[in-house]
Design a protein around this motif. Structure first.
Motif, PDB file in Angstrom:
ATOM      1  N   PHE A 131     -11.604  -1.495  -3.095  1.00 26.78           N
ATOM      2  CA  PHE A 131     -12.427  -0.253  -3.048  1.00 26.78           C
ATOM      3  C   PHE A 131     -13.854  -0.503  -2.708  1.00 26.78           C
ATOM      4  O   PHE A 131     -14.921  -0.513  -3.419  1.00 26.78           O
ATOM      5  CB  PHE A 131     -12.576   0.159  -4.574  1.00 26.78           C
ATOM      6  CG  PHE A 131     -11.126   0.553  -4.897  1.00 26.78           C
ATOM      7  CD1 PHE A 131     -10.381   1.555  -4.723  1.00 26.78           C
ATOM      8  CD2 PHE A 131     -10.392  -0.536  -5.812  1.00 26.78           C
ATOM      9  CE1 PHE A 131      -9.276   1.758  -5.140  1.00 26.78           C
ATOM     10  CE2 PHE A 131      -9.094  -0.191  -6.123  1.00 26.78           C
ATOM     11  CZ  PHE A 131      -8.704   1.051  -5.844  1.00 26.78           C
ATOM     12  N   GLU A 185       1.971   2.659  -3.538  1.00 26.75           N
ATOM     13  CA  GLU A 185       0.882   3.556  -3.840  1.00 26.75           C
ATOM     14  C   GLU A 185       0.711   4.750  -3.157  1.00 26.75           C
ATOM     15  O   GLU A 185      -0.483   5.385  -3.357  1.00 26.75           O
ATOM     16  CB  GLU A 185      -0.406   2.621  -4.186  1.00 26.75           C
ATOM     17  CG  GLU A 185      -0.349   1.354  -4.759  1.00 26.75           C
ATOM     18  CD  GLU A 185       0.271   1.539  -6.084  1.00 26.75           C
ATOM     19  OE1 GLU A 185       0.157   2.250  -6.773  1.00 26.75           O
ATOM     20  OE2 GLU A 185       1.087   0.644  -6.251  1.00 26.75           O
ATOM     21  N   ARG A 235     -14.988   4.011  -4.500  1.00 28.09           N
ATOM     22  CA  ARG A 235     -14.296   5.232  -4.740  1.00 28.09           C
ATOM     23  C   ARG A 235     -12.831   5.128  -4.590  1.00 28.09           C
ATOM     24  O   ARG A 235     -12.503   4.282  -3.625  1.00 28.09           O
ATOM     25  CB  ARG A 235     -14.929   6.442  -3.952  1.00 28.09           C
ATOM     26  CG  ARG A 235     -16.149   6.945  -4.153  1.00 28.09           C
ATOM     27  CD  ARG A 235     -16.662   7.897  -3.596  1.00 28.09           C
ATOM     28  NE  ARG A 235     -18.013   8.473  -3.942  1.00 28.09           N
ATOM     29  CZ  ARG A 235     -18.108   9.395  -4.802  1.00 28.09           C
ATOM     30  NH1 ARG A 235     -17.076   9.926  -5.402  1.00 28.09           N
ATOM     31  NH2 ARG A 235     -19.387   9.786  -5.297  1.00 28.09           N
ATOM     32  N   SER A 236     -11.945   5.819  -5.135  1.00 29.97           N
ATOM     33  CA  SER A 236     -10.631   5.854  -4.818  1.00 29.97           C
ATOM     34  C   SER A 236     -10.334   7.532  -4.609  1.00 29.97           C
ATOM     35  O   SER A 236     -10.371   8.277  -5.233  1.00 29.97           O
ATOM     36  CB  SER A 236      -9.833   5.413  -6.348  1.00 29.97           C
ATOM     37  OG  SER A 236      -8.476   5.845  -6.067  1.00 29.97           O
ATOM     38  N   SER A 259       0.816  -1.179  -0.218  1.00 24.17           N
ATOM     39  CA  SER A 259      -0.098  -0.123   0.055  1.00 24.17           C
ATOM     40  C   SER A 259       0.636   1.093  -0.088  1.00 24.17           C
ATOM     41  O   SER A 259       0.508   2.447  -0.670  1.00 24.17           O
ATOM     42  CB  SER A 259      -0.926  -0.029   1.295  1.00 24.17           C
ATOM     43  OG  SER A 259      -2.005  -1.154   1.047  1.00 24.17           O
ATOM     44  N   ASP A 307      -8.258   1.609 -11.066  1.00 27.04           N
ATOM     45  CA  ASP A 307      -7.360   1.776 -10.018  1.00 27.04           C
ATOM     46  C   ASP A 307      -7.177   0.515  -9.326  1.00 27.04           C
ATOM     47  O   ASP A 307      -7.810  -0.420  -9.590  1.00 27.04           O
ATOM     48  CB  ASP A 307      -7.744   2.738  -8.968  1.00 27.04           C
ATOM     49  CG  ASP A 307      -6.850   3.539  -8.211  1.00 27.04           C
ATOM     50  OD1 ASP A 307      -5.416   3.209  -8.372  1.00 27.04           O
ATOM     51  OD2 ASP A 307      -7.174   4.377  -7.505  1.00 27.04           O
ATOM     52  N   GLY A 308      -5.832   0.470  -8.585  1.00 28.82           N
ATOM     53  CA  GLY A 308      -5.653  -0.661  -7.892  1.00 28.82           C
ATOM     54  C   GLY A 308      -4.761  -1.895  -8.569  1.00 28.82           C
ATOM     55  O   GLY A 308      -4.475  -2.949  -7.912  1.00 28.82           O
ATOM     56  N   ASN A 339     -10.985  -0.588   4.369  1.00 26.51           N
ATOM     57  CA  ASN A 339     -10.093  -0.529   3.529  1.00 26.51           C
ATOM     58  C   ASN A 339      -8.781  -1.627   3.870  1.00 26.51           C
ATOM     59  O   ASN A 339      -8.060  -2.100   2.932  1.00 26.51           O
ATOM     60  CB  ASN A 339      -9.681   0.871   3.107  1.00 26.51           C
ATOM     61  CG  ASN A 339      -8.956   1.364   4.269  1.00 26.51           C
ATOM     62  OD1 ASN A 339      -9.489   1.271   5.575  1.00 26.51           O
ATOM     63  ND2 ASN A 339      -7.880   1.986   4.070  1.00 26.51           N
ATOM     64  N   GLU A 379      -0.276   4.962   0.327  1.00 28.11           N
ATOM     65  CA  GLU A 379      -1.415   4.738   1.193  1.00 28.11           C
ATOM     66  C   GLU A 379      -0.908   4.274   2.304  1.00 28.11           C
ATOM     67  O   GLU A 379       0.054   3.116   2.513  1.00 28.11           O
ATOM     68  CB  GLU A 379      -2.352   3.670   0.758  1.00 28.11           C
ATOM     69  CG  GLU A 379      -3.630   3.746   1.639  1.00 28.11           C
ATOM     70  CD  GLU A 379      -4.694   2.893   1.389  1.00 28.11           C
ATOM     71  OE1 GLU A 379      -5.805   2.816   1.795  1.00 28.11           O
ATOM     72  OE2 GLU A 379      -4.755   2.348   0.019  1.00 28.11           O
ATOM     73  N   HIS A 420     -10.773  -6.458  -6.738  1.00 32.68           N
ATOM     74  CA  HIS A 420     -10.970  -5.209  -6.664  1.00 32.68           C
ATOM     75  C   HIS A 420     -11.908  -4.733  -5.973  1.00 32.68           C
ATOM     76  O   HIS A 420     -11.994  -3.442  -5.539  1.00 32.68           O
ATOM     77  CB  HIS A 420     -11.188  -5.230  -8.423  1.00 32.68           C
ATOM     78  CG  HIS A 420     -11.011  -3.718  -8.855  1.00 32.68           C
ATOM     79  ND1 HIS A 420     -12.027  -2.897  -9.283  1.00 32.68           N
ATOM     80  CD2 HIS A 420      -9.806  -3.046  -8.830  1.00 32.68           C
ATOM     81  CE1 HIS A 420     -11.481  -1.659  -9.502  1.00 32.68           C
ATOM     82  NE2 HIS A 420     -10.180  -1.714  -9.386  1.00 32.68           N
ATOM     83  N   THR A 459     -15.627  -0.413 -10.476  1.00 30.15           N
ATOM     84  CA  THR A 459     -15.037  -1.543  -9.371  1.00 30.15           C
ATOM     85  C   THR A 459     -15.628  -2.811 -10.025  1.00 30.15           C
ATOM     86  O   THR A 459     -16.749  -2.888 -10.707  1.00 30.15           O
ATOM     87  CB  THR A 459     -15.505  -1.446  -8.117  1.00 30.15           C
ATOM     88  OG1 THR A 459     -17.043  -1.207  -7.989  1.00 30.15           O
ATOM     89  CG2 THR A 459     -15.046  -0.119  -7.506  1.00 30.15           C
TER      90      THR A 459
END
Length: 363
Positions: free
Chosen positions: A126, A64, A130-131, A61, A206-207, A94, A66, A122, A138
């Motif tokens: 999320f 990225e 939302r990201s 994480s 995303d992800g 999360n 986070e 995925h 998603t």
């Protein structure tokens, strides 16, 4: 042209004279790790796995940008693996999502990887759809373009552009068929191929990075033939993040000869394996400490700070630091610390403003 635009894609080539000896070193180190671990007690193996997976989730994480709470990640993993954990705390959704994905990848590594399984990962990443502030698509392939960029808005530098959205289903079908069926490659090399191939397709809004690393961990678990993880590729990638992005960009803008990528991947993996010695030493310290002091009563604040002293705490522990870490008054912090001194856990060093505290067994 990017590699996915070349007519030979995805048929990679590489220089076996360079890669084979390096692969041999990785396999040798892999055998040493598994041999050492198998000679240790179940409790010790369990704690090492918990340490490694916690590190893997947090560092994947961090790549990225986070930051996840260490205690929440550790507690979430322990709960799902049925490991008794003294510092059990509730985890944010999360955090649970990243943990669920990694554990599904590594604990069910023998099972096929399909579209629905990836969509489940995925969705777990999320849970709100939302990201950060932005709504994303998603549990489905992206339907827009995908560029990897850096720099200020309006002055972005494009490092890579993924295949157009309408090609993603076909590209992912090719990838998944290969991942689930091709047995011609050494399993460790296949992890390197899978990492590059998936992140090049970039199939989600995303992800993609975190899912790429989960797939890599899944294939490495297949290489180890074990659900137990004792080294963290994500942690080493985080350490070498700048070099990682550089070699990835160079490879994606190059031809289908991926020798340089394989060499970097195997070197990085070898370095991550060699970090296992430190993980084992830290785990041994933790396990021995709690076994020695199993009869002593710690409140939840004392447990938390003691774990930090055993694991990740840097600098001197003071009353004010204890109060800040545990969100209590300095009076309460001082009482907790004096209680740990009386129980033979901590040693006070210095007086007045220079007073600090350390664990007696590592003083």
């Amino acid at each position: 042209m990017y590699i996915h635009q070349k007519k030979e894609w995805p048929y990679f080539t590489w220089d076996a004279a360079i890669i084979t000896p390096l692969l041999g070193k990785v396999r040798h180190q892999q055998g040493i790790i598994l041999g050492v671990i198998q000679g240790l007690s179940f409790r010790f193996q369990e704690e090492t796995v918990l340490q490694t997976l916690t590190l893997d989730v947090i560092k994947s994480s961090e790549i990225e940008g986070e930051q996840l709470n260490h205690d929440q990640v550790r507690s979430s993993i322990a709960k799902r693996l049925g490991i008794e954990s003294a510092e059990a705390v509730p985890a944010d959704r999360n955090v649970d999502g990243v943990v669920e994905m990694l554990l599904d990848a590594t604990q069910r590594y023998e099972e096929l990887l399909g579209e629905e399984r990836l969509f489940g990962w995925h969705a777990a990443l999320f849970p709100t759809g939302r990201s950060v502030m932005y709504k994303i698509k998603t549990a489905d392939w992206r339907d827009g373009s995908m560029q990897v960029t850096s720099g200020e808005m309006g002055r972005e530098i494009v490092h890579f552009e993924a295949p157009v959205a309408d090609k993603v289903p076909y590209q992912m079908n090719l990838f998944l068929n290969w991942f689930n069926s091709d047995q011609s490659l050494d399993p460790v090399l296949k992890a390197a191929f899978a990492h590059l191939w998936f992140v090049t397709i970039h199939p989600f809004d995303d992800g993609n990075g975190r899912i790429t690393r989960a797939i890599t961990d899944m294939q490495l678990a297949r290489a180890d033939q074990s659900k137990k993880r004792f080294y963290s590729m994500s942690a080493q990638i985080q350490i070498e993040r700048k070099t990682y992005y550089s070699i990835l960009e160079k490879t994606q803008k190059g031809d289908l000869d991926i020798t340089d990528w394989l060499q970097w991947f195997l070197d990085c993996l070898l370095r991550s394996m060699k970090q296992t010695d430190q993980t084992i030493a830290m785990t041994l310290k933790r396990v021995q400490f709690w076994e020695t002091n199993h009869a002593i009563d710690f409140n939840h604040r004392q447990q938390k700070v003691t774990q930090l002293l055993l694991d990740t705490f840097f600098g001197k522990l003071t009353v004010s630091k204890y109060a800040k870490i545990t969100n209590v008054s300095t009076d309460t912090a001082l009482r907790d610390l004096q209680d740990l001194i009386s129980k033979g856990i901590l040693l006070q060093q210095g007086v007045g403003r220079s007073t600090s505290y350390t664990l007696i067994h590592i003083a």
